[in-house]
Write a protein that holds these residues in place. Sequence first.
Motif, mmCIF file in Angstrom:
data_model
loop_
_atom_site.group_PDB
_atom_site.id
_atom_site.type_symbol
_atom_site.label_atom_id
_atom_site.label_comp_id
_atom_site.label_asym_id
_atom_site.label_seq_id
_atom_site.Cartn_x
_atom_site.Cartn_y
_atom_site.Cartn_z
ATOM 1 N N ALA A 122 -20.531 20.253 -15.359
ATOM 2 C CA ALA A 122 -20.155 21.656 -15.190
ATOM 3 C C ALA A 122 -20.714 22.503 -16.327
ATOM 4 N N LEU A 123 -20.661 21.991 -17.549
ATOM 5 C CA LEU A 123 -21.206 22.726 -18.689
ATOM 6 C C LEU A 123 -22.718 22.860 -18.587
ATOM 7 N N MET A 124 -23.375 21.849 -18.026
ATOM 8 C CA MET A 124 -24.835 21.881 -17.885
ATOM 9 C C MET A 124 -25.279 22.637 -16.645
ATOM 10 N N GLY A 125 -24.344 22.946 -15.757
ATOM 11 C CA GLY A 125 -24.688 23.662 -14.536
ATOM 12 C C GLY A 125 -25.404 22.819 -13.510
ATOM 13 N N VAL A 126 -25.132 21.516 -13.497
ATOM 14 C CA VAL A 126 -25.816 20.611 -12.557
ATOM 15 C C VAL A 126 -24.816 19.921 -11.630
ATOM 16 N N SER A 127 -23.640 20.489 -11.478
ATOM 17 C CA SER A 127 -22.631 19.878 -10.614
ATOM 18 C C SER A 127 -23.143 19.803 -9.178
ATOM 19 N N GLY A 128 -22.948 18.665 -8.547
ATOM 20 C CA GLY A 128 -23.379 18.482 -7.168
ATOM 21 C C GLY A 128 -24.813 18.043 -7.012
ATOM 22 N N SER A 129 -25.537 17.867 -8.127
ATOM 23 C CA SER A 129 -26.933 17.442 -8.056
ATOM 24 C C SER A 129 -27.007 15.949 -7.773
ATOM 25 N N PHE A 130 -27.829 15.566 -6.801
ATOM 26 C CA PHE A 130 -27.962 14.154 -6.450
ATOM 27 C C PHE A 130 -28.660 13.378 -7.560
ATOM 28 N N SER A 131 -29.596 14.008 -8.238
ATOM 29 C CA SER A 131 -30.298 13.343 -9.339
ATOM 30 C C SER A 131 -29.338 12.991 -10.466
ATOM 31 N N TRP A 132 -28.442 13.897 -10.791
ATOM 32 C CA TRP A 132 -27.481 13.616 -11.859
ATOM 33 C C TRP A 132 -26.422 12.628 -11.390
ATOM 34 N N LEU A 133 -26.147 12.602 -10.097
ATOM 35 C CA LEU A 133 -25.253 11.575 -9.556
ATOM 36 C C LEU A 133 -25.864 10.187 -9.745
ATOM 37 N N ILE A 134 -27.170 10.078 -9.547
ATOM 38 C CA ILE A 134 -27.859 8.807 -9.779
ATOM 39 C C ILE A 134 -27.728 8.390 -11.235
ATOM 40 N N LEU A 135 -27.930 9.334 -12.148
ATOM 41 C CA LEU A 135 -27.818 9.019 -13.577
ATOM 42 C C LEU A 135 -26.398 8.601 -13.943
ATOM 43 N N ALA A 136 -25.404 9.222 -13.313
ATOM 44 C CA ALA A 136 -24.018 8.829 -13.573
ATOM 45 C C ALA A 136 -23.776 7.388 -13.144
ATOM 46 N N HIS A 137 -24.333 7.000 -12.012
ATOM 47 C CA HIS A 137 -24.172 5.618 -11.547
ATOM 48 C C HIS A 137 -24.950 4.654 -12.438
ATOM 49 N N VAL A 138 -26.096 5.097 -12.945
ATOM 50 C CA VAL A 138 -26.870 4.237 -13.854
ATOM 51 C C VAL A 138 -26.034 3.859 -15.064
ATOM 52 N N VAL A 139 -25.262 4.804 -15.570
ATOM 53 C CA VAL A 139 -24.435 4.550 -16.758
ATOM 54 C C VAL A 139 -23.437 3.425 -16.498
ATOM 55 N N VAL A 140 -22.821 3.420 -15.319
ATOM 56 C CA VAL A 140 -21.730 2.468 -15.080
ATOM 57 C C VAL A 140 -22.225 1.116 -14.553
ATOM 58 N N ILE A 141 -23.456 1.031 -14.047
ATOM 59 C CA ILE A 141 -23.925 -0.251 -13.499
ATOM 60 C C ILE A 141 -24.923 -0.956 -14.413
ATOM 61 N N THR A 142 -25.462 -0.260 -15.413
ATOM 62 C CA THR A 142 -26.405 -0.906 -16.328
ATOM 63 C C THR A 142 -25.823 -2.135 -17.016
ATOM 64 N N PRO A 143 -24.544 -2.135 -17.429
ATOM 65 C CA PRO A 143 -24.010 -3.341 -18.081
ATOM 66 C C PRO A 143 -24.102 -4.600 -17.219
ATOM 67 N N TYR A 144 -23.966 -4.459 -15.892
ATOM 68 C CA TYR A 144 -24.022 -5.633 -15.029
ATOM 69 C C TYR A 144 -25.421 -6.249 -15.037
ATOM 70 N N VAL A 145 -26.431 -5.397 -15.024
ATOM 71 C CA VAL A 145 -27.802 -5.916 -15.087
ATOM 72 C C VAL A 145 -28.066 -6.505 -16.465
ATOM 73 N N LEU A 146 -27.621 -5.812 -17.492
ATOM 74 C CA LEU A 146 -27.894 -6.239 -18.858
ATOM 75 C C LEU A 146 -27.309 -7.617 -19.146
ATOM 76 N N ARG A 147 -26.102 -7.884 -18.675
ATOM 77 C CA ARG A 147 -25.469 -9.165 -18.953
ATOM 78 C C ARG A 147 -26.263 -10.320 -18.350
ATOM 79 N N LEU A 148 -26.727 -10.167 -17.111
ATOM 80 C CA LEU A 148 -27.473 -11.245 -16.475
ATOM 81 C C LEU A 148 -28.861 -11.414 -17.090
ATOM 82 N N VAL A 149 -29.509 -10.302 -17.428
ATOM 83 C CA VAL A 149 -30.832 -10.403 -18.048
ATOM 84 C C VAL A 149 -30.705 -10.995 -19.448
ATOM 85 N N LEU A 150 -29.661 -10.644 -20.184
ATOM 86 C CA LEU A 150 -29.426 -11.239 -21.499
ATOM 87 C C LEU A 150 -29.261 -12.757 -21.391
#
Length: 264
Positions: A122-150
Amino acid sequence: MSRNGPLALSFHALVVIFMLAPLVVVCLVAFTPENTLSLPTSGFSLRWFEAVFERADFLDAFHNSLILAFSSATLATLIAVPAALAITRLHFPGRDFLNALFLSPIIIPHLVLGVAMLRLFALMGVSGSFSWLILAHVVVITPYVLRLVLAAAVGMDRSAEQAAESLGAGRVSLFCRITLPMILPGVAGGWLLAFINSFDEVTLSIFVTSPATQTLPVRMYVYATESIDPMMAAVSALVIALTVVTMVVLDRVYGLDRVLVGKQ
């Protein structure tokens, strides 16, 4: 002493039944001809499956979920692979902090992350953007990939890399021909786990989606608050069927044991 005695087999059977029983019940309810969530007793009907395919909002939400899960899982993998290799092979100040930072979304409730990202977007003015929704999901799913690759990077034998490097192989060639094939089970398993978690994510998505970018889990949640009918069971049965088909195809083409546990 046998490890698979009657007691162990009974316990395993109970665990399997406990896990599969809800899925079986949901699939059966999807075929009910009634207007309420009930098991079909007078016959089977496909009316609720037809109702699903007649709802453009559910089809659009399913399309959004597929694109979102594929894009976010791929981006998370592109981030996790170099991060895992750097954490396991390099010694630099802040390495432990970097590792903890990447893994922190696992221990932070998604409700908290959702509220924080809602405010940030909301502060950035990008609410509802699909691209930023993708980035939000990247934040929460990266640990799952990282653990297996580690795990794959720590357990790999580096003698092949050292031999290729001594013969003059460049960094790109070394990674593409030696390193990546050796950690591929961890990468593939991490991508698959990230895809599933992104596709199923609802708590975070509720806060950062808009009507135009609504995902299937969010659409199902909203519909469940408006009406309780077997159409939700039909959607769930379709998702279950799609998951089963995907797993069977993956097992036939590549092998689930290679993807999930790295068995050669």
